[in-house]
Design a protein around this motif. Structure first.
Motif, PDB file in Angstrom:
ATOM      1  N   GLU A   1      -2.756  -6.437 -15.492  1.00  0.00           N
ATOM      2  CA  GLU A   1      -2.640  -6.461 -14.034  1.00  0.00           C
ATOM      3  C   GLU A   1      -2.836  -5.068 -13.443  1.00  0.00           C
ATOM      4  OE1 GLU A   1      -0.077  -9.658 -15.856  1.00  0.00           O
ATOM      5  OE2 GLU A   1      -0.324  -7.502 -16.129  1.00  0.00           O
TER       6      GLU A   1
ATOM      7  N   THR B   1      -1.542   2.268 -10.787  1.00  0.00           N
ATOM      8  CA  THR B   1      -2.406   1.993  -9.640  1.00  0.00           C
ATOM      9  C   THR B   1      -3.730   2.733  -9.721  1.00  0.00           C
ATOM     10  OG1 THR B   1      -1.484   3.827  -8.369  1.00  0.00           O
ATOM     11  CG2 THR B   1      -0.425   1.676  -8.102  1.00  0.00           C
TER      12      THR B   1
ATOM     13  N   GLN C   1      -6.543  -4.082 -13.616  1.00  0.00           N
ATOM     14  CA  GLN C   1      -7.294  -4.780 -12.577  1.00  0.00           C
ATOM     15  C   GLN C   1      -7.016  -4.177 -11.200  1.00  0.00           C
ATOM     16  OE1 GLN C   1      -5.986  -8.813 -13.244  1.00  0.00           O
ATOM     17  NE2 GLN C   1      -6.825  -8.827 -15.321  1.00  0.00           N
ATOM     18  N   LEU C   2      -5.758  -3.813 -10.948  1.00  0.00           N
ATOM     19  CA  LEU C   2      -5.396  -3.199  -9.669  1.00  0.00           C
ATOM     20  C   LEU C   2      -6.083  -1.852  -9.506  1.00  0.00           C
ATOM     21  CD1 LEU C   2      -3.681  -3.137  -7.082  1.00  0.00           C
ATOM     22  CD2 LEU C   2      -1.828  -2.138  -8.446  1.00  0.00           C
TER      23      LEU C   2
ATOM     24  N   ASP D   1      -3.746   0.337  -2.984  1.00  0.00           N
ATOM     25  CA  ASP D   1      -3.020  -0.920  -3.078  1.00  0.00           C
ATOM     26  C   ASP D   1      -2.000  -0.809  -4.212  1.00  0.00           C
ATOM     27  OD1 ASP D   1      -4.609  -1.892  -1.077  1.00  0.00           O
ATOM     28  OD2 ASP D   1      -5.868  -3.131  -2.385  1.00  0.00           O
TER      29      ASP D   1
ATOM     30  N   GLN E   1     -12.879   0.448  -6.382  1.00  0.00           N
ATOM     31  CA  GLN E   1     -13.905  -0.229  -5.592  1.00  0.00           C
ATOM     32  C   GLN E   1     -13.636  -0.072  -4.095  1.00  0.00           C
ATOM     33  OE1 GLN E   1     -13.463  -4.119  -7.287  1.00  0.00           O
ATOM     34  NE2 GLN E   1     -14.840  -3.696  -9.015  1.00  0.00           N
ATOM     35  N   LYS E   2     -12.379  -0.204  -3.711  1.00  0.00           N
ATOM     36  CA  LYS E   2     -11.987  -0.051  -2.306  1.00  0.00           C
ATOM     37  C   LYS E   2     -12.330   1.338  -1.777  1.00  0.00           C
ATOM     38  CE  LYS E   2      -7.586   0.282   0.247  1.00  0.00           C
ATOM     39  NZ  LYS E   2      -6.124   0.050   0.144  1.00  0.00           N
TER      40      LYS E   2
ATOM     41  N   GLU F   1       0.830  -1.198   0.000  1.00  0.00           N
ATOM     42  CA  GLU F   1       0.000   0.000   0.000  1.00  0.00           C
ATOM     43  C   GLU F   1       0.866   1.251   0.000  1.00  0.00           C
ATOM     44  OE1 GLU F   1      -3.903   0.276   2.300  1.00  0.00           O
ATOM     45  OE2 GLU F   1      -2.669   1.669   3.450  1.00  0.00           O
TER      46      GLU F   1
ATOM     47  N   THR G   1      -8.831  -0.860 -10.875  1.00  0.00           N
ATOM     48  CA  THR G   1     -10.262  -1.115 -10.678  1.00  0.00           C
ATOM     49  C   THR G   1     -10.550  -1.502  -9.230  1.00  0.00           C
ATOM     50  OG1 THR G   1     -10.553  -1.800 -12.994  1.00  0.00           O
ATOM     51  CG2 THR G   1     -12.214  -2.536 -11.416  1.00  0.00           C
ATOM     52  N   ARG G   2      -9.680  -2.347  -8.664  1.00  0.00           N
ATOM     53  CA  ARG G   2      -9.854  -2.734  -7.260  1.00  0.00           C
ATOM     54  C   ARG G   2      -9.692  -1.523  -6.343  1.00  0.00           C
ATOM     55  NH1 ARG G   2      -6.531  -7.062  -8.775  1.00  0.00           N
ATOM     56  NH2 ARG G   2      -4.804  -6.286  -7.504  1.00  0.00           N
ATOM     57  N   ASN G   3      -8.764  -0.640  -6.665  1.00  0.00           N
ATOM     58  CA  ASN G   3      -8.582   0.560  -5.850  1.00  0.00           C
ATOM     59  C   ASN G   3      -9.823   1.454  -5.899  1.00  0.00           C
ATOM     60  OD1 ASN G   3      -6.057   0.347  -4.532  1.00  0.00           O
ATOM     61  ND2 ASN G   3      -4.971   0.864  -6.413  1.00  0.00           N
TER      62      ASN G   3
END
Length: 288
Positions: free
Chosen positions: A152, A128, A155-156, A86, A162-163, A77, A158-160
């Motif tokens: 990758e 990121t 995707q990372l 992340d 969402q987080k 992080e 996108t996850r950030n």
């Protein structure tokens, strides 16, 4: 020795001996990560003992730090624009100086708003998602699109999003403008692209030794991607829209020349927090 205080003292001394520029901070961040506790916990309970598993994990992380692996990769992080992001070895680690690019983009969005111009924002080479998510957090009424070549990274990012529950940011995978429709239009395009010459000796120093070369190095003495972005941005910018690009501290003059040759107006270079040339920007005034 196995207390919080003892472990911190041991790790700090080891990092001092290893040449760390921030030994106490490094040790604190790693121990907070292992214990899943804030720094205040370490100060409040210095006598607390680590479990055998915690000691083993802390020692393993300390050894990797002594080998030079970046703290951000070790804990997974890094904070950017007060947003906890992340990170992974597939992307660059967000840096504080890049926040200057966020500030400048926000200034231009505000300027365009005064001119009655509103439009979405594009972040190229998003990694990121740091730039895109910082702008999305400040501009909830606008849509921000980030693009990255690496699946990758997409995707990372996108996850950030969402987080952080930032629903006005989306991330696409592809090479620069490739995933966009032909009629896509943006009020601002921002980018922190690869801009380091492959012969640059700094590639063998510090954190960049562990970061992906594809996110660092560009052809033509580091200018190839900057030139490509500036050239094709003209197709996707609204009239009076702005292009803002981060670059190396010695590249300001060359990037200003690139933007001027492509017909951008009000071209200038702005400095980062260390007083180094860092962001060059220009306004695209031609009517399509």
């Amino acid at each position: 020795m196995n207390s919080i205080e003892g472990q911190l003292k041991h790790a700090t001394q080891a990092l001092i001996n290893g040449g760390s520029e921030s030994p106490s901070l490094d040790a604190t961040v790693l121990l907070c990560h292992v214990l899943d506790k804030p720094r205040s916990y370490l100060l409040t309970w210095p006598e607390r003992e680590l479990s055998a598993e915690q000691s083993e994990q802390f020692d393993a992380l300390l050894q990797q730090r002594l080998e030079g692996k970046p703290i951000a990769y070790l804990v997974g992080e890094r904070e950017f624009w007060s947003l906890p992001l992340d990170v992974s070895p597939t992307t660059l680690i967000p840096r504080a100086d890049t926040e200057r690019l966020v500030e400048l983009a926000l200034d231009k969005v505000a300027l365009l708003s005064k001119q009655g111009i509103s439009g979405d924002i594009l972040d190229l080479g998003t990694g990121t998602g740091a730039l895109a998510l910082a702008l999305a957090s400040e501009l909830p009424c606008l849509s921000v699109t980030g693009i990255d070549l690496q699946p990758e990274a997409q995707q990372l990012a996108t996850r950030n999003a969402q987080k952080l529950n930032l629903t006005n940011a989306q991330f696409l995978q592809g090479s620069w403008y490739e995933p966009l429709g032909a009629d896509a239009q943006f009020s601002c395009i921002v980018s922190n692209p690869p801009y380091i010459d492959k012969q640059d000796p700094h590639l063998a120093l510090g954190d960049v030794r562990f970061e992906p070369l594809t996110a660092l190095v560009a052809e033509d003495k580091g200018l190839a991607d900057l030139r490509f972005i500036a050239d094709h941005a003209r197709q996707y910018l609204l009239p009076n829209g702005w292009l803002l690009m981060e670059h190396g501290f010695e590249q300001g003059g060359e990037v200003r020349t690139i933007l001027t040759e492509f017909g951008y107006q009000q071209v200038s270079t702005e400095k980062d927090y260390g007083n180094n040339d860092r962001v060059t920007l220009g306004c695209w005034t031609s009517i399509k």
